[in-house]
Scaffold this active site. Structure first.
Site, PDB file in Angstrom:
ATOM      1  N   GLY A 156       0.521  -1.090  -0.006  1.00  0.00           N
ATOM      2  CA  GLY A 156       0.035  -0.127  -0.171  1.00  0.00           C
ATOM      3  C   GLY A 156       0.718   1.294   0.086  1.00  0.00           C
ATOM      4  N   ILE A 158       2.237   2.849   2.354  1.00  0.00           N
ATOM      5  CA  ILE A 158       3.583   2.509   3.121  1.00  0.00           C
ATOM      6  C   ILE A 158       4.617   1.548   2.821  1.00  0.00           C
ATOM      7  CG2 ILE A 158       4.274   2.011   5.654  1.00  0.00           C
ATOM      8  CD1 ILE A 158       1.684   2.872   6.839  1.00  0.00           C
ATOM      9  N   SER A 177       1.784  -9.033  -2.008  1.00  0.00           N
ATOM     10  CA  SER A 177       0.596  -8.357  -1.605  1.00  0.00           C
ATOM     11  C   SER A 177      -0.589  -9.142  -2.258  1.00  0.00           C
ATOM     12  CB  SER A 177       0.585  -6.717  -2.085  1.00  0.00           C
ATOM     13  OG  SER A 177      -0.437  -5.964  -1.860  1.00  0.00           O
ATOM     14  N   ARG A 178      -1.825  -8.699  -1.610  1.00  0.00           N
ATOM     15  CA  ARG A 178      -3.125  -9.236  -2.186  1.00  0.00           C
ATOM     16  C   ARG A 178      -3.058  -8.901  -3.821  1.00  0.00           C
ATOM     17  NH1 ARG A 178      -7.837  -7.384   1.285  1.00  0.00           N
ATOM     18  NH2 ARG A 178      -6.892  -5.477   0.990  1.00  0.00           N
ATOM     19  N   ARG A 235       0.895  -3.852  12.801  1.00  0.00           N
ATOM     20  CA  ARG A 235       0.073  -4.032  14.022  1.00  0.00           C
ATOM     21  C   ARG A 235       0.913  -5.164  14.546  1.00  0.00           C
ATOM     22  NH1 ARG A 235      -2.057   0.506  13.831  1.00  0.00           N
ATOM     23  NH2 ARG A 235      -4.256   1.055  13.867  1.00  0.00           N
ATOM     24  N   GLU A 264      -0.163  -2.954  23.845  1.00  0.00           N
ATOM     25  CA  GLU A 264       0.557  -1.617  24.036  1.00  0.00           C
ATOM     26  C   GLU A 264      -0.166  -0.887  25.052  1.00  0.00           C
ATOM     27  OE1 GLU A 264       0.576   0.265  20.178  1.00  0.00           O
ATOM     28  OE2 GLU A 264       1.712  -1.287  19.044  1.00  0.00           O
ATOM     29  N   HIS A 282       5.667   2.709  19.169  1.00  0.00           N
ATOM     30  CA  HIS A 282       4.523   2.759  18.252  1.00  0.00           C
ATOM     31  C   HIS A 282       4.847   4.378  17.753  1.00  0.00           C
ATOM     32  CE1 HIS A 282       0.160   1.432  16.582  1.00  0.00           C
ATOM     33  NE2 HIS A 282       1.050   2.251  15.792  1.00  0.00           N
TER      34      HIS A 282
END
Length: 316
Positions: A156, A158, A177-178, A235, A264, A282
């Site tokens: 994407g 990023i 990637s998909r 994540r 977190e 983060h």
């Protein structure tokens, strides 16, 4: 009178200041809304502001009978039950790409720090071992970045910025990637397993969700190999953290750079005690430019909603 917006997640006051100039913010400070505000206060709430990773499920939405939009501060929205929102006709928006450059910068920082063992080198100087000429097995010469294959999981906004930065360091770039993007000048691998077997640095830039939960597990780490490194700016849920700790301790992989964690804020534990891990709290999107861009998306989404228009940054 300004339109009311319920602030569902815990945010620093400074981040809310500009948004509060345009809307009447009811700040829960991260507590359940019904514990902070009365039912009457919540009865006419139509808009909610949240951090994308904060769990926001159907029963939570049911406490807000007039809720019409959920706006996520940042690009992520994995904490929002999109099916429940859709069933209620609640529009969900976010800030796509607003922090992509900043997150990509941290990904590169973690990769360089991990592969060049900067935390170990820092300790070597501070401890006096360098001055005393005491040898350290952790200071043996590593493989340089120009000789590495770097795999990016997720292409994407990023992922693309990470790829461009990695290419600038003369490393070979591949991705899974998909979607396969034929216009990109990087090698496409047919699966995540194939990507892990191909590369020696695996960068996690995929969007979190049920389909990616613990997709980086013990078997995948074995495919990455003893000279392999993993960097996660996505994540924490994408990586099986217990499997990662085991792999780092027994030499299944060489090291890791992590900006995100399963829980977190992350308290000291086995992971934080390991010398072959570089950790940050983060902070991927935590730059002044990113916050300006993310606040801009939030304000634009809220203004459009209260004007009866479609969200300009709706989740697709």
């Amino acid at each position: 009178m300004p339109d009311k917006v319920l602030v569902y997640s815990r945010f620093p006051k400074a981040l809310l200041q500009r948004i509060g100039e345009h809307f009447d913010l009811l700040d829960t400070a991260g507590k359940p809304p019904h514990e902070v505000f009365s039912a009457d206060d919540l009865a006419d709430i139509r808009a909610l502001l949240t951090a994308g990773g904060t769990p926001l499920r159907g029963p939570d939405m049911e406490r807000l009978p007039q809720l019409g939009t959920i706006v996520c501060y940042g690009t992520g929205y994995d904490g929002v039950d999109l099916a429940a929102a859709a069933a209620r006709g609640i529009a969900v928006g976010h800030s796509p790409g607003a922090n992509a450059a900043s997150v990509a910068d941290v990904a590169m920082t973690l990769m360089l720090a991990a592969t060049r063992r900067l935390n170990v080198a820092d300790h070597y100087v501070r401890s006096g071992d360098w001055a005393a000429a005491r040898p350290s097995p952790l200071m043996k010469p590593p493989v340089g970045l120009s000789q590495r294959k770097v795999g990016i999981y997720g292409m994407g906004e990023i992922g693309r910025k990470i790829a461009a930065r990695v290419a600038g360091f003369e490393a070979e770039v591949g991705y899974f990637s998909r979607t396969r993007y034929d216009e990109l000048p990087y090698q496409y691998l047919p699966s995540l397993d194939a990507l892990a077997e191909w590369c020696s640095v695996l960068m996690i830039a995929v969007r979190a969700g049920a389909e990616t939960h613990h997709v980086v597990n013990a078997d995948l780490l074995k495919k990455l190999g003893a000279d392999g490194y993993i960097v996660n700016i996505s994540r924490g849920s994408v990586i099986d953290e217990a499997a990662l700790v085991a792999a780092l301790k027994d030499g299944t992989i060489a090291g890791a750079g992590l900006d995100v964690f399963e829980t977190e804020p992350h308290a000291p534990d086995e992971l934080t005690s390991l010398p072959n891990v570089v950790l940050t709290p983060h902070i991927g999107g935590n730059t002044q430019e990113s916050h300006v861009a993310m606040r801009g998306c939030v304000i634009a989404n809220l203004r459009a909603f209260f004007a009866g228009e479609k969200l300009p940054y709706a989740i697709k």
